[in-house]
Design an enzyme around this catalytic site. Structure first.
Site, PDB file in Angstrom:
ATOM      1  N   HIS A  17      64.397  68.053 -13.307  1.00  0.00           N
ATOM      2  CA  HIS A  17      65.121  66.913 -13.425  1.00  0.00           C
ATOM      3  C   HIS A  17      65.528  66.157 -11.974  1.00  0.00           C
ATOM      4  CE1 HIS A  17      66.645  68.626 -17.263  1.00  0.00           C
ATOM      5  NE2 HIS A  17      65.792  67.681 -17.839  1.00  0.00           N
ATOM      6  N   ARG A  90      56.076  67.259 -18.249  1.00  0.00           N
ATOM      7  CA  ARG A  90      55.565  68.613 -18.015  1.00  0.00           C
ATOM      8  C   ARG A  90      54.168  68.710 -18.270  1.00  0.00           C
ATOM      9  NH1 ARG A  90      60.677  71.545 -20.025  1.00  0.00           N
ATOM     10  NH2 ARG A  90      59.789  70.125 -21.704  1.00  0.00           N
TER      11      ARG A  90
END
Length: 165
Positions: A17, A90
């Site tokens: 993040h 991802r």
């Protein structure tokens, strides 16, 4: 002024993040990192804890503002005069889910664009769920979460009686 919103549950914030935040902050004039409610998840940390964790880790980025909201994302964006949603990806599985959400957001407000930012390779395997699981087993969190919050994550898992001995 270019304004982006990076929404998420951030339960807790990970180095992945933080990487997305750093990269977004280098492209936009202002970035709102917004802790949102995800009805599909049962968070370990309160909204206030998650906001505070993020604030501690992004203090070096002067154009990043951390908030929380229980509004619909497009309403939150309208209030902030933001037109861009940032979503980190991802894997292909992230894209499938996030693409559908992006289409819904565009339907709700055609002026909103979603930008997908691929995760840096070294963070593709990190998720908040994996961090919580590794914490339960006493794993070293240095390569998973910002150092500013490691002790807080461990303490919370211990306090919740979730540690495996």
């Amino acid at each position: 002024m270019s304004i982006a919103v990076y929404p998420g549950s951030f339960d807790p914030i990970t180095l992945g993040h933080l990487n997305i935040i750093r990269r977004t902050a280098s492209v936009f004039d202002k970035v709102y990192v917004c802790v949102m409610i995800n009805s599909e998840k049962s968070p370990l940390f309160t909204h206030e804890e998650r906001v505070e964790f993020i604030e501690r880790t992004v203090v070096r980025y002067k154009n990043v503002i951390v908030e929380s909201s229980d509004d619909l994302l497009v309403k939150y964006m309208e209030q902030r005069k933001a037109k861009v949603i940032i979503k980190g990806l991802r894997a292909v599985s992230d894209f499938d889910r996030e693409f559908q959400t992006a289409l819904i957001n565009r339907k709700l407000d055609p002026g909103i664009e979603t930008l997908f930012m691929p995760s840096s390779e070294k963070y593709t395997y990190i998720s908040s769920s994996a961090v919580k699981e590794m914490t339960r087993y006493g794993a070293d969190l240095k390569t998973f979460v910002p150092h500013e919050i490691i002790d807080d994550v461990i303490k919370k898992v211990e306090c919740e009686g979730m540690m495996f001995k």
